[in-house]
Scaffold this motif. Sequence first.
Motif, PDB file in Angstrom:
ATOM      1  N   VAL A   1      -8.976   3.413  -5.300  1.00  0.00           N
ATOM      2  CA  VAL A   1      -8.623   4.444  -4.328  1.00  0.00           C
ATOM      3  C   VAL A   1      -9.862   5.249  -3.976  1.00  0.00           C
ATOM      4  O   VAL A   1     -10.552   5.752  -4.857  1.00  0.00           O
ATOM      5  CB  VAL A   1      -7.539   5.379  -4.910  1.00  0.00           C
ATOM      6  CG1 VAL A   1      -7.090   6.390  -3.877  1.00  0.00           C
ATOM      7  CG2 VAL A   1      -6.353   4.577  -5.439  1.00  0.00           C
TER       8      VAL A   1
ATOM      9  N   ILE B   1      -5.979  10.856  -0.214  1.00  0.00           N
ATOM     10  CA  ILE B   1      -6.391   9.453  -0.213  1.00  0.00           C
ATOM     11  C   ILE B   1      -6.993   9.103   1.140  1.00  0.00           C
ATOM     12  O   ILE B   1      -6.388   9.344   2.176  1.00  0.00           O
ATOM     13  CB  ILE B   1      -5.193   8.540  -0.521  1.00  0.00           C
ATOM     14  CG1 ILE B   1      -4.660   8.827  -1.926  1.00  0.00           C
ATOM     15  CG2 ILE B   1      -5.567   7.070  -0.361  1.00  0.00           C
ATOM     16  CD1 ILE B   1      -3.362   8.106  -2.245  1.00  0.00           C
TER      17      ILE B   1
ATOM     18  N   LEU C   1      -7.528   2.582   0.460  1.00  0.00           N
ATOM     19  CA  LEU C   1      -7.112   1.810  -0.706  1.00  0.00           C
ATOM     20  C   LEU C   1      -7.682   0.404  -0.607  1.00  0.00           C
ATOM     21  O   LEU C   1      -7.816  -0.138   0.492  1.00  0.00           O
ATOM     22  CB  LEU C   1      -5.585   1.696  -0.775  1.00  0.00           C
ATOM     23  CG  LEU C   1      -4.780   2.976  -0.898  1.00  0.00           C
ATOM     24  CD1 LEU C   1      -3.303   2.656  -0.762  1.00  0.00           C
ATOM     25  CD2 LEU C   1      -5.052   3.645  -2.218  1.00  0.00           C
TER      26      LEU C   1
ATOM     27  N   CYS D   1      -2.512   5.472 -13.486  1.00  0.00           N
ATOM     28  CA  CYS D   1      -3.393   6.033 -12.460  1.00  0.00           C
ATOM     29  C   CYS D   1      -4.380   6.979 -13.127  1.00  0.00           C
ATOM     30  O   CYS D   1      -3.990   7.750 -14.000  1.00  0.00           O
ATOM     31  CB  CYS D   1      -2.594   6.837 -11.433  1.00  0.00           C
ATOM     32  SG  CYS D   1      -1.277   5.941 -10.636  1.00  0.00           S
TER      33      CYS D   1
ATOM     34  N   ILE E   1       0.300   4.336  -2.539  1.00  0.00           N
ATOM     35  CA  ILE E   1       0.086   5.714  -2.095  1.00  0.00           C
ATOM     36  C   ILE E   1       1.088   6.656  -2.769  1.00  0.00           C
ATOM     37  O   ILE E   1       0.718   7.730  -3.244  1.00  0.00           O
ATOM     38  CB  ILE E   1       0.195   5.806  -0.559  1.00  0.00           C
ATOM     39  CG1 ILE E   1      -1.006   5.115   0.086  1.00  0.00           C
ATOM     40  CG2 ILE E   1       0.295   7.249  -0.093  1.00  0.00           C
ATOM     41  CD1 ILE E   1      -0.874   4.919   1.579  1.00  0.00           C
TER      42      ILE E   1
ATOM     43  N   THR F   1       0.825  -1.215   0.000  1.00  0.00           N
ATOM     44  CA  THR F   1       0.000   0.000   0.000  1.00  0.00           C
ATOM     45  C   THR F   1       0.855   1.258   0.000  1.00  0.00           C
ATOM     46  O   THR F   1       0.435   2.281  -0.531  1.00  0.00           O
ATOM     47  CB  THR F   1      -0.957   0.018   1.205  1.00  0.00           C
ATOM     48  OG1 THR F   1      -0.200  -0.123   2.400  1.00  0.00           O
ATOM     49  CG2 THR F   1      -1.982  -1.079   1.103  1.00  0.00           C
TER      50      THR F   1
END
Length: 155
Positions: free
Chosen positions: A65, A51, A54, A84, A39, A35
Amino acid sequence: MGIIVWCVLFAIVIFFAFVATRMAAQNKEDGLHDTGLAIIEFGRAFPNEAIRQLQATENGQAVFVRLHDNKAGFMRNMSRHFSCHLIEPGRVRVIGSETGRGLVIDFLDAPHHNGNFEFASAKEASEVSLWLLGNYIAEPDKDLPPGNISAANKQ
């Protein structure tokens, strides 16, 4: 002559040990199970997004996300880089898979990411579907003040 043979054998053993350790390291890095890495990569792509949570798929190849303000994002491992993107409201379709632990997702803005995403449990899949549902806010409803929503629905 014997020393040369031993040196060659030693070099071959060292070469195979190096290749084996590199392959093992590559297999560990193939997914987004870490994770912290997710991130960092998502934060690099979208530095102004906060954020909240997740959720990785079972195989670690994709991460969903949950962002602030009921936004949602998506990361996918593309072998040499991570893709992303933010999911725009109303630009995703979600259907539960036959296993109960997965979602069949169509990204209308990024169809190359469409697919069946399996999670470790049905609870994780339902949570991600709720994030995507929370992200699905119709444009006219976004502009209404909270007290006028029921009045608008009665018309």
